[in-house]
Design a protein around this motif. Sequence first.
Motif, mmCIF file in Angstrom:
data_model
loop_
_atom_site.group_PDB
_atom_site.id
_atom_site.type_symbol
_atom_site.label_atom_id
_atom_site.label_comp_id
_atom_site.label_asym_id
_atom_site.label_seq_id
_atom_site.Cartn_x
_atom_site.Cartn_y
_atom_site.Cartn_z
ATOM 1 N N UNK A 52 0.836 -1.213 0.000
ATOM 2 C CA UNK A 52 0.000 0.000 0.000
ATOM 3 C C UNK A 52 0.861 1.249 0.000
ATOM 4 N N UNK A 53 0.251 2.366 -0.332
ATOM 5 C CA UNK A 53 1.008 3.613 -0.436
ATOM 6 C C UNK A 53 1.603 4.025 0.899
ATOM 7 N N UNK A 54 0.934 3.703 2.000
ATOM 8 C CA UNK A 54 1.457 3.994 3.332
ATOM 9 C C UNK A 54 1.884 2.691 3.993
ATOM 10 N N UNK A 55 2.908 2.078 3.427
ATOM 11 C CA UNK A 55 3.325 0.752 3.884
ATOM 12 C C UNK A 55 3.869 0.779 5.293
ATOM 13 N N UNK A 56 4.578 1.844 5.680
ATOM 14 C CA UNK A 56 5.200 1.882 6.999
ATOM 15 C C UNK A 56 4.181 1.738 8.120
ATOM 16 N N UNK A 57 2.992 2.293 7.925
ATOM 17 C CA UNK A 57 1.986 2.210 8.963
ATOM 18 C C UNK A 57 1.414 0.831 9.157
ATOM 19 N N UNK A 58 1.560 -0.047 8.178
ATOM 20 C CA UNK A 58 0.997 -1.387 8.276
ATOM 21 C C UNK A 58 2.051 -2.470 8.410
ATOM 22 N N UNK A 59 3.311 -2.106 8.525
ATOM 23 C CA UNK A 59 4.369 -3.111 8.596
ATOM 24 C C UNK A 59 4.331 -3.901 9.905
ATOM 25 N N UNK A 60 3.890 -3.262 10.993
ATOM 26 C CA UNK A 60 3.840 -3.970 12.273
ATOM 27 C C UNK A 60 2.871 -5.144 12.217
ATOM 28 N N UNK A 61 1.791 -5.014 11.461
ATOM 29 C CA UNK A 61 0.842 -6.117 11.320
ATOM 30 C C UNK A 61 1.219 -7.054 10.174
ATOM 31 N N UNK A 62 2.204 -6.662 9.373
ATOM 32 C CA UNK A 62 2.570 -7.469 8.203
ATOM 33 C C UNK A 62 3.210 -8.781 8.601
ATOM 34 N N UNK A 63 3.937 -8.810 9.709
ATOM 35 C CA UNK A 63 4.691 -10.020 10.044
ATOM 36 C C UNK A 63 3.788 -11.211 10.308
ATOM 37 N N UNK A 64 2.548 -10.971 10.732
ATOM 38 C CA UNK A 64 1.633 -12.077 10.936
ATOM 39 C C UNK A 64 1.274 -12.803 9.652
ATOM 40 N N UNK A 65 1.483 -12.128 8.526
ATOM 41 C CA UNK A 65 1.161 -12.709 7.216
ATOM 42 C C UNK A 65 2.381 -13.336 6.539
#
Length: 287
Positions: A18-31
């Motif tokens: 997503x365009x604001x990837x940094x804001x969602x990286x903390x939840x990314x590791x679960x995937x």
Amino acid sequence: MNGLRSAIGFLTILPLAPSRANGSMASARGWFPFVGLLLGLILACAEILTVFLFATDSGYAPIGVVTYSDRPTPSALLWSIILVVLLVAITRALHLDGFIDSCDALLGGFTRERRLAILRDPHVGAFAVTGVVCLLLVKVVAVAGLSNYAIGRVAVLLLFPCLSRWAMLLTMELFPYVRSDGLGTAFFNAGSRGFRWQLILGFVFTLVASVALAGAVGLILFAAACAVAWGIGAWATRLLGGVTGDIYGAVNEVTEVAVLLLAVMLTVSSPFAIYSPLLEMLWSSLR
């Protein structure tokens, strides 16, 4: 779903972040394990394509005896090289780079400060070159040595990238991140380490995938991935005081090799040890 898109965009060359990837990286590791299974699917599709193009047993029946035994060994080795290169390409050599830096730092440094400095150094040393050559050689030979049983071989190709990304997730949860900055800091935010939904999601997904794709052997491979994650994480924490993004990459690469080697050993005496009704049903539909 931004976490999933961020995980895919970070771990692969697919432009889905997503365009604001940094804001969602903390939840990314679960995937991470899901992305690993996606990578395994790419490898498995490439492998299945070679069966239809090169296997001399064109009938593919009964399913239980579809093998690659008629494929010459040099061809199998060449195709294994192509699969390994394909995996490196679609991950942008991200984890391989971490493994290379970790070899120099953990094996070549003598103090914590020196090891951390080596991890930031863009140059590579003898330990890095030796380590990556050995790693790639073992990985290629392990892929070539997988069971000739088609379904079992495809199951391992699907599973080993998933298990290695689970190992990275487990390392993130078990060991502290040693730097106040760096690539790995994007995966942590305030309070994120106290909220373990990422770990639960990754655990359940990986465990289900392991059993569905490889049965009882899948549980053994899952346990091996956990052991590698704990072992490397504990070693790095003892030497560095914690882990870094490069250590995550090393965990991924070593887990891939460990899972592949273990799968080879478990199927040496019994090529049909890895059994998956799900894959057998899907394979039948391709006939």
